[in-house]
Design a protein around this motif. Sequence first.
Motif, PDB file in Angstrom:
ATOM      1  N   GLU A 237      26.446   7.320  -1.100  1.00  0.00           N
ATOM      2  CA  GLU A 237      27.882   7.318  -1.415  1.00  0.00           C
ATOM      3  C   GLU A 237      28.328   5.924  -1.890  1.00  0.00           C
ATOM      4  OE1 GLU A 237      31.508   7.207   1.512  1.00  0.00           O
ATOM      5  OE2 GLU A 237      30.787   9.267   1.391  1.00  0.00           O
ATOM      6  N   ILE A 238      27.909   4.882  -1.177  1.00  0.00           N
ATOM      7  CA  ILE A 238      28.281   3.502  -1.529  1.00  0.00           C
ATOM      8  C   ILE A 238      27.711   3.130  -2.898  1.00  0.00           C
ATOM      9  CG2 ILE A 238      27.857   1.064  -0.939  1.00  0.00           C
ATOM     10  CD1 ILE A 238      27.995   1.982   2.063  1.00  0.00           C
TER      11      ILE A 238
ATOM     12  N   SER B  75      29.504  -3.724   1.240  1.00  0.00           N
ATOM     13  CA  SER B  75      29.959  -2.397   1.678  1.00  0.00           C
ATOM     14  C   SER B  75      29.017  -1.812   2.726  1.00  0.00           C
ATOM     15  CB  SER B  75      30.053  -1.436   0.484  1.00  0.00           C
ATOM     16  OG  SER B  75      31.022  -1.878  -0.425  1.00  0.00           O
TER      17      SER B  75
ATOM     18  N   MET C  36      28.165  11.261   9.284  1.00  0.00           N
ATOM     19  CA  MET C  36      27.391  11.056   8.055  1.00  0.00           C
ATOM     20  C   MET C  36      26.169  10.193   8.374  1.00  0.00           C
ATOM     21  SD  MET C  36      28.653   9.404   4.426  1.00  0.00           S
ATOM     22  CE  MET C  36      29.659  10.782   3.938  1.00  0.00           C
ATOM     23  N   ASN C  37      25.018  10.610   7.890  1.00  0.00           N
ATOM     24  CA  ASN C  37      23.807   9.847   8.185  1.00  0.00           C
ATOM     25  C   ASN C  37      23.662   8.647   7.241  1.00  0.00           C
ATOM     26  OD1 ASN C  37      22.627  10.745   5.764  1.00  0.00           O
ATOM     27  ND2 ASN C  37      21.585  12.449   6.759  1.00  0.00           N
TER      28      ASN C  37
ATOM     29  N   ASP D 191      23.064   9.480   3.385  1.00  0.00           N
ATOM     30  CA  ASP D 191      24.249   9.968   2.675  1.00  0.00           C
ATOM     31  C   ASP D 191      25.262   8.853   2.441  1.00  0.00           C
ATOM     32  OD1 ASP D 191      23.135  12.482   2.621  1.00  0.00           O
ATOM     33  OD2 ASP D 191      24.292  13.234   4.322  1.00  0.00           O
ATOM     34  N   LYS D 192      25.440   8.000   3.435  1.00  0.00           N
ATOM     35  CA  LYS D 192      26.415   6.909   3.311  1.00  0.00           C
ATOM     36  C   LYS D 192      25.960   5.892   2.276  1.00  0.00           C
ATOM     37  CE  LYS D 192      30.188   4.797   4.307  1.00  0.00           C
ATOM     38  NZ  LYS D 192      31.454   5.380   3.848  1.00  0.00           N
TER      39      LYS D 192
ATOM     40  N   ALA E 290      29.974  -0.836   6.472  1.00  0.00           N
ATOM     41  CA  ALA E 290      29.834   0.561   6.872  1.00  0.00           C
ATOM     42  C   ALA E 290      28.957   0.722   8.110  1.00  0.00           C
ATOM     43  CB  ALA E 290      29.260   1.389   5.721  1.00  0.00           C
TER      44      ALA E 290
END
Length: 85
Positions: free
Chosen positions: A9-10, A44, A1-2, A5-6, A48
């Motif tokens: 998502e967070i 987060s 996941m780039n 995107d991460k 991550a």
Amino acid sequence: MNVKDKVIEIIAEQAVLDPSDVTMDSTLESLGIDSLGLVESIFSIEEAFDISVPFNANEPTQSEFDISSVASIIAGIETLKAQQS
């Protein structure tokens, strides 16, 4: 996941939104993320990406880390990751 995107998502998780509702132009405020949610998002993100975000929770606007939009957060993370290498 780039990175993009991460981060989306967070942030979507913090805002209790679907990731498709989070755009690059979104601000955390426009997504309904308050100051506590912001701090949790930063934690987060640090976890991550295994980075330390230079973030002043008491004065986020005075921080070196630009949290004005999703795009600026992603750019900040990419800069921090590049400095680590």
